[in-house]
Design a protein around this motif. Structure first.
Motif, mmCIF file in Angstrom:
data_model
loop_
_atom_site.group_PDB
_atom_site.id
_atom_site.type_symbol
_atom_site.label_atom_id
_atom_site.label_comp_id
_atom_site.label_asym_id
_atom_site.label_seq_id
_atom_site.Cartn_x
_atom_site.Cartn_y
_atom_site.Cartn_z
ATOM 1 N N SER A 11 -8.876 -15.258 -15.461
ATOM 2 C CA SER A 11 -8.218 -14.354 -14.522
ATOM 3 C C SER A 11 -7.333 -15.141 -13.572
ATOM 4 O O SER A 11 -7.616 -16.282 -13.233
ATOM 5 N N THR A 13 -6.779 -14.029 -10.563
ATOM 6 C CA THR A 13 -7.196 -13.573 -9.235
ATOM 7 C C THR A 13 -8.309 -14.462 -8.705
ATOM 8 O O THR A 13 -9.285 -14.745 -9.399
ATOM 9 N N TYR A 15 -10.766 -15.368 -5.013
ATOM 10 C CA TYR A 15 -11.388 -14.643 -3.905
ATOM 11 C C TYR A 15 -11.621 -15.607 -2.745
ATOM 12 O O TYR A 15 -12.288 -16.633 -2.882
ATOM 13 N N GLU A 93 -8.932 -10.823 -2.135
ATOM 14 C CA GLU A 93 -8.245 -11.251 -3.346
ATOM 15 C C GLU A 93 -6.932 -11.967 -3.026
ATOM 16 O O GLU A 93 -6.230 -11.611 -2.084
ATOM 17 N N GLN A 95 -3.739 -13.796 -5.554
ATOM 18 C CA GLN A 95 -3.273 -14.141 -6.886
ATOM 19 C C GLN A 95 -3.011 -15.643 -6.993
ATOM 20 O O GLN A 95 -2.683 -16.315 -6.009
#
Length: 319
Positions: A11, A13, A15, A93, A95
């Protein structure tokens, strides 16, 4: 949270983390951070405004001070939005591409600030050791070249380091340990050989910060040698006083910088609060304290601040 830790997909993404164990107090914790950012932005903008509007301050020393204010804001402001998004529970979140851009600005301006401090040390060396040649050596053209070279050196040095991140798989945890992205924090999440990034990152720290700090040290050796030749005690104190602000600013940048590097490399298993505390000191303390130090210790800046405050007060009274 379990789904974050057990992610097996590549992914893009990640955190961000706030202050672990104090999530219920994040809204309250955001208040001192708001004040620090406000003081830092207002202080540096005030310095820039005073230097721009006062013709008497169109001198090499103050041009370098303006560069310092710009790099201070460039280093701290990229973290502001992501920090408050976490503390205000808007979103954790971020990117991958945004993370890399944020890292680029943080680390580039961090190295640039070190170069600016070296330029300021050179300025003090020329002013004290070669006062009659001060204006002919530090011309506006040379100052501009120094500023551009400092920025390009830092930016170009970061490109290979961050470009390799695009080829790393992040197949396990995607949780970063800060509320913004740092290179040393991200590479520990990669499921690949990060030896190049570790060694190259360490070399950047040693070479860039090492060369800058060595240059600052050598400059002050020559400065001290020249000061000791001054006959009068008052003359020696006056010369030393012109360097006091710069010495304080050097310590404010390098001490947290070295502390953060040591914590990330040699105290990986220490409390997360230590890592978070050191990172915030490193990014927030210089932009907040540098304008205060120069406003207190530099007569011309202090007069400019007082004039700005009095003019604002007079204008509000008349209206």
């Amino acid at each position: 949270m379990a789904t974050f830790n057990s992610s097996n997909t590549l992914s893009s993404t990640f955190y961000l983390s706030g202050i672990p164990g104090y999530e219920e107090f994040h809204h309250w914790i955001s208040i001192p951070f708001c004040l620090l950012y406000l003081v830092g932005i207002m202080g540096n903008c005030t310095i820039l405004h005073i230097i721009r509007t006062d013709p008497r301050l169109h001198q090499p020393m103050y041009y370098f001070l303006a560069m310092l204010s710009l790099t201070d804001m460039g280093m701290s402001m990229p973290t502001m939005i992501s920090l408050f998004r976490v503390l205000w529970s808007i979103s954790r979140e971020i990117q991958f591409s945004t993370c890399v851009v944020q890292m680029f600005f943080i680390h580039t301006f961090s190295f640039t600030e070190s170069s600016v401090l070296l330029a300021m040390a050179f300025d003090r060396y020329v002013a004290i050791c070669h006062p009659l040649r001060y204006a002919t050596i530090l011309t506006p053209r040379l100052i501009m070249k120094i500023g551009i070279a400092a920025l390009l050196r830092s930016a170009c040095a970061m490109i290979p380091l961050l470009a390799r991140l695009a080829f790393f798989p992040f197949c396990h945890s995607h949780i970063l340990s800060h509320s913004y992205c740092l290179h040393q924090d991200m590479i520990r999440l990669a499921c690949a050989d990060t030896l190049f990034n570790v060694i190259y990152g360490l070399l950047l720290v040693v070479v860039l910060w090492g060369m800058d700090s060595l240059g600052i040290f050598v400059s002050y050796v020559y400065i001290l040698h020249s000061i000791l030749k001054i006959a009068s005690r008052e003359g020696r104190l006056k010369a030393l006083n012109t360097c006091a602000s710069h010495i304080c600013v050097v310590l404010i940048l390098y001490v947290p910088m070295m502390g953060l590097s040591i914590v990330h490399r040699f105290a990986k298993h220490s409390s997360p609060l230590i890592h978070i505390f050191m990172a915030h000191i490193y990014l927030l303390v210089p932009p907040v304290l540098n304008p205060i130090i120069y406003s207190v210790k530099t007569k011309q800046i202090r007069q400019g601040v007082l004039y700005l405050l009095l003019r604002t007060k007079t204008g509000s009274t008349m209206s």
